[in-house]
Design a protein around this motif. Sequence first.
Motif, mmCIF file in Angstrom:
data_model
loop_
_atom_site.group_PDB
_atom_site.id
_atom_site.type_symbol
_atom_site.label_atom_id
_atom_site.label_comp_id
_atom_site.label_asym_id
_atom_site.label_seq_id
_atom_site.Cartn_x
_atom_site.Cartn_y
_atom_site.Cartn_z
ATOM 1 N N LEU A 249 -1.044 -0.775 -10.869
ATOM 2 C CA LEU A 249 -2.083 -1.795 -10.959
ATOM 3 C C LEU A 249 -1.619 -3.046 -10.236
ATOM 4 O O LEU A 249 -0.489 -3.505 -10.443
ATOM 5 C CB LEU A 249 -2.363 -2.138 -12.428
ATOM 6 N N LEU A 250 -2.469 -3.613 -9.401
ATOM 7 C CA LEU A 250 -2.143 -4.854 -8.703
ATOM 8 C C LEU A 250 -2.877 -6.001 -9.383
ATOM 9 O O LEU A 250 -4.108 -6.019 -9.434
ATOM 10 C CB LEU A 250 -2.521 -4.761 -7.225
ATOM 11 N N HIS A 251 -2.105 -6.937 -9.910
ATOM 12 C CA HIS A 251 -2.650 -8.115 -10.575
ATOM 13 C C HIS A 251 -2.629 -9.253 -9.550
ATOM 14 O O HIS A 251 -1.605 -9.912 -9.340
ATOM 15 C CB HIS A 251 -1.805 -8.483 -11.795
ATOM 16 N N THR B 195 2.218 -3.548 -11.506
ATOM 17 C CA THR B 195 2.787 -2.932 -12.697
ATOM 18 C C THR B 195 2.269 -1.495 -12.804
ATOM 19 O O THR B 195 1.377 -1.085 -12.065
ATOM 20 C CB THR B 195 2.374 -3.676 -13.982
ATOM 21 N N ALA B 196 2.817 -0.752 -13.760
ATOM 22 C CA ALA B 196 2.209 0.511 -14.160
ATOM 23 C C ALA B 196 1.124 0.210 -15.197
ATOM 24 O O ALA B 196 0.819 -0.952 -15.483
ATOM 25 C CB ALA B 196 3.264 1.463 -14.705
ATOM 26 N N TRP C 242 8.064 -4.166 -13.027
ATOM 27 C CA TRP C 242 7.103 -4.826 -12.147
ATOM 28 C C TRP C 242 7.765 -5.268 -10.848
ATOM 29 O O TRP C 242 8.987 -5.384 -10.757
ATOM 30 C CB TRP C 242 6.445 -6.026 -12.841
ATOM 31 N N VAL C 243 6.933 -5.515 -9.844
ATOM 32 C CA VAL C 243 7.392 -6.006 -8.545
ATOM 33 C C VAL C 243 6.210 -6.747 -7.925
ATOM 34 O O VAL C 243 5.049 -6.464 -8.256
ATOM 35 C CB VAL C 243 7.844 -4.840 -7.635
ATOM 36 N N ALA D 281 0.828 -1.206 0.000
ATOM 37 C CA ALA D 281 0.000 0.000 0.000
ATOM 38 C C ALA D 281 0.861 1.255 0.000
ATOM 39 O O ALA D 281 0.563 2.234 -0.704
ATOM 40 C CB ALA D 281 -0.927 -0.012 1.212
ATOM 41 N N ARG D 282 1.929 1.236 0.799
ATOM 42 C CA ARG D 282 2.854 2.372 0.794
ATOM 43 C C ARG D 282 3.465 2.559 -0.590
ATOM 44 O O ARG D 282 3.510 3.675 -1.129
ATOM 45 C CB ARG D 282 3.974 2.151 1.820
ATOM 46 N N PHE D 283 3.940 1.486 -1.166
ATOM 47 C CA PHE D 283 4.573 1.557 -2.475
ATOM 48 C C PHE D 283 3.629 2.144 -3.519
ATOM 49 O O PHE D 283 4.002 3.045 -4.280
ATOM 50 C CB PHE D 283 5.037 0.161 -2.899
ATOM 51 N N MET D 284 2.398 1.661 -3.554
ATOM 52 C CA MET D 284 1.461 2.130 -4.567
ATOM 53 C C MET D 284 1.082 3.593 -4.356
ATOM 54 O O MET D 284 0.726 4.290 -5.310
ATOM 55 C CB MET D 284 0.228 1.228 -4.593
#
Length: 420
Positions: free
Chosen positions: A103-105, A141-142, A396-397, A16-19
């Motif tokens: 975007l979280l996949h 990803t973006a 991505w991460v 959540a912090r990262f996004m």
Amino acid sequence: MRSFSINAIKDFEVAARFMRYVQIDTESDASSSSFPSTAKQKDLSRLLVDELQQLGIADAHLDDYGYVYATIPSNSDKDVPTICFCSHVDTSPDCSGAHVKPLLHANYQGQDLVLPDDPAVVIRCDEHPDLKNQLGNDVITASGTTLLGADDKAGVAEIMDAARLLMRHPEIKHGTIKILFTPDEEIGRGVNHVDLDKLAADFGYTMDGEKAGTIEDETFSADGVQVTIQGVSVHPGFAKDKMVSALKVAAEIIHALPKDRLSPETTSQKEGFVHPNQIQGGVDKAEIDFIVRDHKTANLEKHEAELRTIIDGVVGRYPAVTYQFKVSEQYRNMKEVLDQYPQIMEIGLEAIARTGIVAERRSIRGGTDGSRLSFMGLPCPNVFAGGHAFHGKMEWVSRQDMELAVRTILHIATIWEERA
């Protein structure tokens, strides 16, 4: 034996912090003469200071140069070395960092990831083999028009979440922990104005690596070479047998470079290279900027001598043309320093292993803030942050790899305390 288990921690906030952080544009600018090179980098740094202070870290502050400093006090009665964790807030100017839409996949199952804002941008599993290790994980990803910013906002988010957990769980025993967030790492200026006396750390770890489980104690040694060519400018209507275009001479020099070796596109592992990364100018004068890289510092002079020989061969065909050849040291292989302090890597490797994954020592075909920090007096290897495909739209991460990095930070802190 301590009853508290770092590996049992579940209440992570790192994703959540990262996004949240990647949505703040912090792109650096190599053409700027200010420091930091872009004022917008401080937008994220100010937020980090506020969040650190909300965690109860009273001395967190932002200095005029854009560095964030903070201290988590020791909760041990031992004399433990002071350890610094460092990441950079800026993103690469190679690809836009403005208006990032993360975007979280969820529950990734091995499919190609088509990024919705530009369906031509596809992260294909067969082109990104590390995706095969992410089955069942949540991949971030973006959206297809920007980079993501995992380099190095993943590291920033990991250090921030580790700080939260250290402040929340006093049962995690540790010595004094220092936090350092730097600007302008992507343009090679990340530690130009860092105050190591104020930081007052004994050893450090940059959280700026790639694949989960890796820790890097070796970088390139790096020089920059600027070649300035002085041509002969004449009105093109009267130029016959008089004009010598500096720009054309520069093009000939680039064409004369080796085609099958000594270039980024033809080398791997510990092979060095000479890379022209910018050319500008005109008829009268032209400049070529080269980067020269090798894991063996002594090889830099050999590569530069070969480059000079190539230039002499081209320029020698034009008696009226002259050139200047300026070498600037950029950074050196941090292994030369880290080998003097083997316990830093030993603890890093053990910390990774304690998370339950295989620890891997690597060298990096690049550099980090830790390269220069090591030679400035803060020995500093580079720990994985989990990001992949840096500096582009396919970056991505995964959430799970970032959580492993947070656990690694906590284990590093506790192992230094245990060994004190």
